[in-house]
Design an enzyme around this catalytic site. Structure first.
Site, PDB file in Angstrom:
ATOM      1  N   ARG A  15      11.090  11.470 -13.724  1.00 57.20           N
ATOM      2  CA  ARG A  15       9.760  12.367 -13.875  1.00 57.20           C
ATOM      3  C   ARG A  15      10.303  14.127 -13.815  1.00 57.20           C
ATOM      4  O   ARG A  15      11.308  14.336 -13.337  1.00 57.20           O
ATOM      5  CB  ARG A  15       8.655  12.325 -12.730  1.00 57.20           C
ATOM      6  CG  ARG A  15       8.102  10.980 -12.875  1.00 57.20           C
ATOM      7  CD  ARG A  15       7.139  10.751 -11.847  1.00 57.20           C
ATOM      8  NE  ARG A  15       8.012  10.302 -10.561  1.00 57.20           N
ATOM      9  CZ  ARG A  15       7.292  10.072  -9.524  1.00 57.20           C
ATOM     10  NH1 ARG A  15       6.071  10.315  -9.398  1.00 57.20           N
ATOM     11  NH2 ARG A  15       8.253   9.821  -8.157  1.00 57.20           N
ATOM     12  N   LYS A  75       9.263  15.120  -6.567  1.00 57.44           N
ATOM     13  CA  LYS A  75       9.777  14.680  -5.213  1.00 57.44           C
ATOM     14  C   LYS A  75      10.012  15.477  -4.266  1.00 57.44           C
ATOM     15  O   LYS A  75      10.318  16.811  -4.610  1.00 57.44           O
ATOM     16  CB  LYS A  75      10.821  13.680  -5.250  1.00 57.44           C
ATOM     17  CG  LYS A  75      10.426  12.179  -6.019  1.00 57.44           C
ATOM     18  CD  LYS A  75       9.037  11.657  -5.528  1.00 57.44           C
ATOM     19  CE  LYS A  75       9.385  10.993  -4.299  1.00 57.44           C
ATOM     20  NZ  LYS A  75       8.226  10.235  -3.666  1.00 57.44           N
ATOM     21  N   TYR A  94       5.356  16.621  -3.998  1.00 60.35           N
ATOM     22  CA  TYR A  94       4.958  15.504  -3.127  1.00 60.35           C
ATOM     23  C   TYR A  94       5.977  15.807  -1.741  1.00 60.35           C
ATOM     24  O   TYR A  94       7.316  15.569  -2.038  1.00 60.35           O
ATOM     25  CB  TYR A  94       5.160  14.132  -3.503  1.00 60.35           C
ATOM     26  CG  TYR A  94       4.092  13.652  -4.489  1.00 60.35           C
ATOM     27  CD1 TYR A  94       2.970  13.320  -4.233  1.00 60.35           C
ATOM     28  CD2 TYR A  94       4.237  13.274  -5.853  1.00 60.35           C
ATOM     29  CE1 TYR A  94       1.837  13.100  -5.111  1.00 60.35           C
ATOM     30  CE2 TYR A  94       3.477  13.035  -6.968  1.00 60.35           C
ATOM     31  CZ  TYR A  94       2.081  12.953  -6.356  1.00 60.35           C
ATOM     32  OH  TYR A  94       1.170  12.557  -7.373  1.00 60.35           O
ATOM     33  N   HIS A  96       5.358  14.353   1.760  1.00 53.46           N
ATOM     34  CA  HIS A  96       5.481  13.024   2.475  1.00 53.46           C
ATOM     35  C   HIS A  96       6.330  13.534   3.887  1.00 53.46           C
ATOM     36  O   HIS A  96       6.978  12.766   4.250  1.00 53.46           O
ATOM     37  CB  HIS A  96       6.039  11.951   1.621  1.00 53.46           C
ATOM     38  CG  HIS A  96       5.033  11.548   0.719  1.00 53.46           C
ATOM     39  ND1 HIS A  96       3.916  11.060   0.556  1.00 53.46           N
ATOM     40  CD2 HIS A  96       5.512  11.448  -0.796  1.00 53.46           C
ATOM     41  CE1 HIS A  96       3.602  10.599  -0.348  1.00 53.46           C
ATOM     42  NE2 HIS A  96       4.365  10.959  -1.467  1.00 53.46           N
ATOM     43  N   GLU A 118       0.019  15.296  -2.120  1.00 55.00           N
ATOM     44  CA  GLU A 118      -0.815  14.432  -1.468  1.00 55.00           C
ATOM     45  C   GLU A 118      -1.860  14.747  -0.628  1.00 55.00           C
ATOM     46  O   GLU A 118      -2.786  13.807  -0.349  1.00 55.00           O
ATOM     47  CB  GLU A 118       0.322  13.455  -0.905  1.00 55.00           C
ATOM     48  CG  GLU A 118       0.662  13.947   0.524  1.00 55.00           C
ATOM     49  CD  GLU A 118       2.216  14.560   0.211  1.00 55.00           C
ATOM     50  OE1 GLU A 118       3.013  14.796   1.356  1.00 55.00           O
ATOM     51  OE2 GLU A 118       2.483  14.859  -0.930  1.00 55.00           O
ATOM     52  N   ASP A 198      -9.290  -5.366   3.090  1.00 54.92           N
ATOM     53  CA  ASP A 198      -9.468  -3.854   3.786  1.00 54.92           C
ATOM     54  C   ASP A 198     -10.526  -3.778   4.644  1.00 54.92           C
ATOM     55  O   ASP A 198     -11.193  -4.663   5.048  1.00 54.92           O
ATOM     56  CB  ASP A 198     -10.020  -3.166   2.499  1.00 54.92           C
ATOM     57  CG  ASP A 198      -9.971  -1.624   2.530  1.00 54.92           C
ATOM     58  OD1 ASP A 198      -9.046  -1.002   1.803  1.00 54.92           O
ATOM     59  OD2 ASP A 198     -10.459  -0.843   3.114  1.00 54.92           O
ATOM     60  N   LYS A 203     -15.536  -0.803  -0.341  1.00 51.47           N
ATOM     61  CA  LYS A 203     -14.536  -1.111  -1.409  1.00 51.47           C
ATOM     62  C   LYS A 203     -14.481  -2.436  -1.583  1.00 51.47           C
ATOM     63  O   LYS A 203     -14.507  -3.172  -2.600  1.00 51.47           O
ATOM     64  CB  LYS A 203     -13.175  -0.691  -0.801  1.00 51.47           C
ATOM     65  CG  LYS A 203     -13.062   1.024  -0.739  1.00 51.47           C
ATOM     66  CD  LYS A 203     -11.834   1.061  -0.148  1.00 51.47           C
ATOM     67  CE  LYS A 203     -11.784   2.729  -0.022  1.00 51.47           C
ATOM     68  NZ  LYS A 203     -10.109   3.277   0.965  1.00 51.47           N
ATOM     69  N   SER A 220      -9.831  -6.738   6.776  1.00 50.75           N
ATOM     70  CA  SER A 220      -8.701  -6.604   7.096  1.00 50.75           C
ATOM     71  C   SER A 220      -8.521  -6.846   8.857  1.00 50.75           C
ATOM     72  O   SER A 220      -8.602  -5.726   9.479  1.00 50.75           O
ATOM     73  CB  SER A 220      -7.971  -5.547   6.645  1.00 50.75           C
ATOM     74  OG  SER A 220      -6.661  -5.243   6.901  1.00 50.75           O
ATOM     75  N   ILE A 267       3.875  -0.571  -1.548  1.00 48.62           N
ATOM     76  CA  ILE A 267       3.667   0.764  -2.240  1.00 48.62           C
ATOM     77  C   ILE A 267       3.494   2.019  -0.944  1.00 48.62           C
ATOM     78  O   ILE A 267       3.617   3.129  -1.519  1.00 48.62           O
ATOM     79  CB  ILE A 267       2.112   0.749  -2.980  1.00 48.62           C
ATOM     80  CG1 ILE A 267       2.226  -0.299  -4.098  1.00 48.62           C
ATOM     81  CG2 ILE A 267       1.758   2.219  -3.562  1.00 48.62           C
ATOM     82  CD1 ILE A 267       1.007  -0.454  -4.531  1.00 48.62           C
ATOM     83  N   ILE A 269       5.559   2.799   1.230  1.00 47.48           N
ATOM     84  CA  ILE A 269       6.888   3.173   1.532  1.00 47.48           C
ATOM     85  C   ILE A 269       6.956   4.572   1.724  1.00 47.48           C
ATOM     86  O   ILE A 269       7.852   5.334   2.453  1.00 47.48           O
ATOM     87  CB  ILE A 269       8.048   2.249   0.746  1.00 47.48           C
ATOM     88  CG1 ILE A 269       9.329   2.490   1.591  1.00 47.48           C
ATOM     89  CG2 ILE A 269       7.910   3.154  -0.622  1.00 47.48           C
ATOM     90  CD1 ILE A 269       9.095   1.804   2.908  1.00 47.48           C
ATOM     91  N   ASP A 270       6.311   5.430   1.026  1.00 52.89           N
ATOM     92  CA  ASP A 270       6.662   6.790   0.922  1.00 52.89           C
ATOM     93  C   ASP A 270       5.981   7.445   2.287  1.00 52.89           C
ATOM     94  O   ASP A 270       6.626   8.409   2.727  1.00 52.89           O
ATOM     95  CB  ASP A 270       5.615   7.455  -0.259  1.00 52.89           C
ATOM     96  CG  ASP A 270       6.219   7.810  -1.431  1.00 52.89           C
ATOM     97  OD1 ASP A 270       7.696   7.953  -1.204  1.00 52.89           O
ATOM     98  OD2 ASP A 270       5.854   7.998  -2.592  1.00 52.89           O
ATOM     99  N   VAL A 298      10.663   0.854  -3.279  1.00 49.46           N
ATOM    100  CA  VAL A 298      11.451   2.138  -3.985  1.00 49.46           C
ATOM    101  C   VAL A 298      10.177   3.176  -3.702  1.00 49.46           C
ATOM    102  O   VAL A 298       9.158   2.979  -4.126  1.00 49.46           O
ATOM    103  CB  VAL A 298      11.966   1.888  -5.334  1.00 49.46           C
ATOM    104  CG1 VAL A 298      12.199   2.985  -5.943  1.00 49.46           C
ATOM    105  CG2 VAL A 298      12.761   0.726  -5.538  1.00 49.46           C
ATOM    106  N   MET A 301       8.763   4.574  -7.108  1.00 49.01           N
ATOM    107  CA  MET A 301       8.440   3.743  -8.334  1.00 49.01           C
ATOM    108  C   MET A 301       8.123   4.146  -9.562  1.00 49.01           C
ATOM    109  O   MET A 301       8.292   3.806 -10.501  1.00 49.01           O
ATOM    110  CB  MET A 301       7.173   2.856  -7.677  1.00 49.01           C
ATOM    111  CG  MET A 301       7.726   1.285  -7.066  1.00 49.01           C
ATOM    112  SD  MET A 301       6.555   0.321  -6.360  1.00 49.01           S
ATOM    113  CE  MET A 301       5.299   0.056  -7.601  1.00 49.01           C
TER     114      MET A 301
END
Length: 362
Positions: A15, A75, A94, A96, A118, A198, A203, A220, A267, A269-270, A298, A301
């Site tokens: 990106r 990133k 981003y 994080h 974010e 959830d 939702k 959840s 997802i 993981i960030d 990853v 992603m």
């Protein structure tokens, strides 16, 4: 204002933070833009297009970082880029930081104004700059999971959609936010059996209505998670607490009950991941096996679809970038509360409560 666009150096990152279209917008507002040579190539944008949009092309990253007032990235800066950061600079990307303690220390030491995509908020309290990448990651999670379920990749050999006379694969999605909802959409579209969990009943009700009972919705809690995950062919972790470290919602003992050759895609993981057995991987080495289960984690992603991701991201960031260029950083932050919520580091301090708590600064 001089806006710098360095080439991303994270492994597999395709990106770029500015398209020629956004460059043209910044120039029309009186900004100057310097783009590192080849920064947009992986997303399909040439240096010639940036020149035509009014940008200067720099041959090295150092030339971009050294001259720019505002660094626009995708990133977070990596260790090799820490030396480029300097006091008085604004970084918009981003970040994080809840999962990036070392970067946080560097930003504080160098007194960089760090604005995190974010945590920028829209008027509705949502996170408009997180949304497009969450949508892409959610959709990719199913595509990736289906790929690694194939026998030649060591997967269990399950076809998510099945065929007549066989059971379709079971996809379990933990978290029904943007990424989770898009994972559900893709999984349903492929004909899989889908269970989504959830804490927010609203939702779950929305998904139940949308799919007219084709999706199993569960609250959840540990019991429901353990029951659902044990029978999952593909588990998608999609739990997000904005800017904070992701909570661990799936324990190792639960992962150990999954059938060998099943797949996990986290997802979250960030932000550290929401599955206890997970640790970050890369595009060069995307998976590892634990308890017989394939783990994919990853952090970047969306780089798998660099052009789509770049266009989606820059369409979302454009109003904020334009505001920074037109009004200047200080005035833009003063006048726009949602953009100001994006500030994570300023004057050597962590300014976002969830980040400060995660890193032990509060």
């Amino acid at each position: 204002m001089l806006i710098g666009v360095p080439k991303e150096i994270k492994i597999g990152e395709t990106r770029v933070s500015m398209t020629p279209s956004l460059c043209r917008r910044c120039v029309s507002l009186g900004g100057n833009v310097v783009v590192q040579k080849g920064a947009g190539e992986s997303a399909g944008f040439t240096d010639a297009e940036y020149r035509a949009a009014g940008a200067a092309i720099a041959t090295t990253a150092q030339k971009v970082w050294r001259s720019a007032d505002l660094i626009l990235k995708v990133k977070e800066p990596l260790e090799a880029e820490y030396g480029h950061l300097r006091e008085g600079q604004t970084l918009f990307t981003y970040l994080h930081l809840a999962a990036g303690a070392e970067l946080a220390k560097v930003l504080l030491k160098k007194r960089v104004l760090g604005i995190a995509y974010e945590t920028v908020e829209g008027v509705d309290g949502q996170f408009p700059l997180l949304k497009p990448m969450s949508q892409i990651a959610g959709r990719l999670a199913i595509q990736i999971g289906a790929y690694f379920l194939q026998s030649q990749h060591g997967g269990s050999g399950v076809l998510l959609g099945g065929i007549p006379g066989t059971m379709p694969g079971h996809v379990v999605v933990v978290g029904a936010g943007n990424s989770g909802a898009h994972a559900v959409q893709m999984a349903v579209g492929m004909g899989a059996r889908v269970t989504v969990l959830d804490l927010d009943t609203r939702k779950l009700e929305a998904l139940d209505i949308e799919y007219r009972g084709r999706v199993v919705t569960l609250m959840s809690n540990p019991a429901n998670i353990e029951l659902a995950v044990a029978s999952a062919d593909l588990l998608v972790g999609a739990v997000l607490i904005p800017a904070a470290k992701a909570p661990t919602v799936v324990k190792k003992k639960t992962v150990a009950k999954m059938r060998p050759g099943s797949v996990i895609v986290d997802i979250a993981i960030d932000q550290g991941g929401c599955i206890e057995s997970i640790h970050p991987t890369s595009h060069e080495s995307p998976t590892y096996r634990q308890h017989g289960v394939i783990h994919y984690a990853v952090p970047n992603m969306p780089a798998l679809v660099g052009r789509t991701s770049t266009i989606g991201l820059t369409q979302a960031t454009e109003p904020y970038v334009a505001m920074l260029v037109q009004k200047g950083v200080a005035r833009a932050l003063a006048e726009h509360k949602g953009l100001a919520r994006g500030v994570n580091t300023q004057d050597g301090k962590i300014t976002y409560d969830a980040v400060a708590k995660a890193l032990g600064y509060s």
